[in-house]
Enzyme design. Structure first.
Site, mmCIF file in Angstrom:
data_model
loop_
_atom_site.group_PDB
_atom_site.id
_atom_site.type_symbol
_atom_site.label_atom_id
_atom_site.label_comp_id
_atom_site.label_asym_id
_atom_site.label_seq_id
_atom_site.Cartn_x
_atom_site.Cartn_y
_atom_site.Cartn_z
ATOM 1 N N HIS A 9 17.523 165.974 62.761
ATOM 2 C CA HIS A 9 16.573 164.854 62.698
ATOM 3 C C HIS A 9 15.819 164.812 64.021
ATOM 4 C CE1 HIS A 9 15.903 160.324 61.578
ATOM 5 N NE2 HIS A 9 14.856 160.837 62.232
ATOM 6 N N HIS A 11 11.664 164.904 65.355
ATOM 7 C CA HIS A 11 10.215 164.971 65.109
ATOM 8 C C HIS A 11 9.603 165.755 66.270
ATOM 9 C CE1 HIS A 11 10.522 161.750 62.028
ATOM 10 N NE2 HIS A 11 11.529 161.369 62.782
ATOM 11 N N HIS A 189 13.651 159.485 55.392
ATOM 12 C CA HIS A 189 14.120 158.365 56.205
ATOM 13 C C HIS A 189 14.365 157.191 55.251
ATOM 14 C CE1 HIS A 189 12.608 160.681 59.527
ATOM 15 N NE2 HIS A 189 12.711 159.717 60.415
ATOM 16 N N GLU A 192 16.613 152.689 57.940
ATOM 17 C CA GLU A 192 16.473 152.579 59.397
ATOM 18 C C GLU A 192 16.134 151.118 59.685
ATOM 19 O OE1 GLU A 192 13.072 154.609 61.079
ATOM 20 O OE2 GLU A 192 13.888 154.564 63.131
ATOM 21 N N ASP A 270 15.948 162.266 67.194
ATOM 22 C CA ASP A 270 14.782 161.597 66.611
ATOM 23 C C ASP A 270 13.502 161.932 67.389
ATOM 24 O OD1 ASP A 270 13.567 160.086 64.651
ATOM 25 O OD2 ASP A 270 14.356 158.151 65.301
ATOM 26 N N ASP A 271 13.225 161.189 68.454
ATOM 27 C CA ASP A 271 12.019 161.394 69.279
ATOM 28 C C ASP A 271 12.450 161.375 70.746
ATOM 29 O OD1 ASP A 271 9.794 161.073 67.137
ATOM 30 O OD2 ASP A 271 11.147 159.387 66.811
HETATM 31 N N1 ADE Z 1 8.372 159.098 63.032
HETATM 32 C C1 ADE Z 1 8.851 159.519 64.198
HETATM 33 N N2 ADE Z 1 10.007 158.906 64.480
HETATM 34 C C2 ADE Z 1 10.289 158.083 63.449
HETATM 35 C C3 ADE Z 1 11.348 157.187 63.145
HETATM 36 N N3 ADE Z 1 12.372 156.985 63.966
HETATM 37 N N4 ADE Z 1 11.280 156.497 62.003
HETATM 38 C C4 ADE Z 1 10.251 156.665 61.176
HETATM 39 N N5 ADE Z 1 9.241 157.488 61.409
HETATM 40 C C5 ADE Z 1 9.252 158.206 62.547
HETATM 41 ZN ZN ZN Z 2 13.045 159.954 62.492
#
Ligand code: ADE
Ligand code: ZN
Length: 329
Positions: A9, A11, A189, A192, A270-271
């Site tokens: 997971h 991005h 997703h 969340e 994630d990011d």
């Molecule tokens: N795009 C990038 N990170 C995300 C996240 N945590 N939730 C939804 N969309 C995303």
């Molecule tokens: Zn994500």
């Protein structure tokens, strides 16, 4: 040596570090509304998912050429490798680029320049997952799948991301059916910020094989039982949850309870450029904040390979799993 693991997971646009953002801005003549990296970092104080997404999409303006996507992916792969990642399944958001006049070919070919060399350069095997933006229309998702058709040999599956609440999975039934017919794997997703019902809908209507996040399943005991019974992997992102305020502090994260319930959890970043750490940092953080024992960490690493889309190469999966079992903390 770090614990070997897969990242499921991630991005790729969320790996854009401030330094690289300014470098690419200068290279492409793009003006960023921040004086320097320090001022930009001050904007990383998020209230919720949407406030993060606003910055995430804004900074993408610097990504314009194949070389930009190649540099972005190479920077991620080097950092991931240093934190024990052996296999990465990487999300990208083509609609966010197509909307800026950057074509599907530029994105995929650019990423592929880095991914194609990743095993040799970084010792990391890779796959690409194309995400649809759930706050865009179903028609736009269908057009995006159409635009990806020349590149499907490089894309293992489809996902669904961006603003969750108000955009239930059912909106994307048709594009997921079309993706399945093309032989693509499916993830989404769900849970969340959105309710547990979105998790059920992603499974039943979109036919997904993994749930990204899935945190809010814990509000529904029958759903937890189902996820355990069907061995549906959840790709959790603990530092992301804290930064986007879905949990108050890491010590309150439900990961231990989720593992105790028998859920097939994985830990991911994630990011990472925005949320304070890459996947190894997430492992370290849950270890210290939640007091996870070594065998729990090994279970998380094992789960990451079990949940990965390595069906085309079971020998490789077995090799990675053997590395996890042989690991000494
Ligand atoms: N795009 C990038 N990170 C995300 C996240 N945590 N939730 C939804 N969309 C995303
Ligand atoms: Zn994500």
């Amino acid at each position: 040596m770090p614990l070997p693991k897969a990242e499921l997971h991630l991005h790729i646009e969320g790996t854009l570090e401030p330094e690289l953002a300014f470098e690419l801005a200068a290279r492409n003549g793009v003006e960023l509304p921040y004086a320097d990296t320090e001022e930009l970092r001050k904007a990383y104080d998020f209230e919720d998912l949407q406030s993060f997404l606003n910055l995430y999409y804004e900074l993408m303006a610097v990504l314009r050429t194949e070389r930009d996507f190649e540099d972005l992916a190479n920077a991620y792969l080097a950092r991931a490798a240093a934190q024990g990642v052996r296999h990465a399944e990487i999300f990208f958001d083509p609609q966010a680029h197509l909307a800026r006049g950057v074509g599907m070919g530029t994105v995929v070919e650019g990423l592929w320049r880095a991914l194609g060399e990743s095993e040799a350069r970084h010792g990391v095997s890779t796959q690409l997952i194309m995400c649809f933006l759930r706050d865009e229309s179903a028609e736009s998702a269908l057009e995006t799948l159409e635009a990806a058709k020349p590149y499907l040999d490089r894309i293992v599956g489809v996902g669904l991301d961006s603003a969750e609440v108000g955009h239930p999975p059912v909106k994307f039934r048709e594009v997921y059916e079309a993706a399945a017919a093309l032989g693509l794997r499916r993830v989404a997703h769900a849970g969340e910020e959105g309710p547990p019902e979105y998790i059920t809908e992603a499974l039943d209507v979109l036919g997904v094989e993994r749930i990204d996040h899935g945190l809010r399943c814990m509000e529904d005991a029958a759903l937890v039982e189902r996820l355990v019974r069907e061995r549906i992997p959840l790709t959790l992102c603990p530092l992301s949850n804290v930064r986007l305020r879905t949990v108050d502090v890491l010590a309150d994260h439900p990961l231990p309870a989720m593992l105790d319930a028998g859920l097939l959890c994985t830990v991911n970043s994630d990011d990472p450029a925005y949320f304070g750490g890459y996947v190894g940092d997430n492992f370290d953080a849950v270890r210290s904040a939640l007091g996870l024992e070594e065998e729990r960490l090994r279970e998380l690493a094992r789960n990451s390979f079990v949940a990965s889309f390595l069906e085309h190469d079971e020998e490789r999966r077995a090799r990675y799993l053997a590395e996890v079992e042989a690991y000494r903390f």
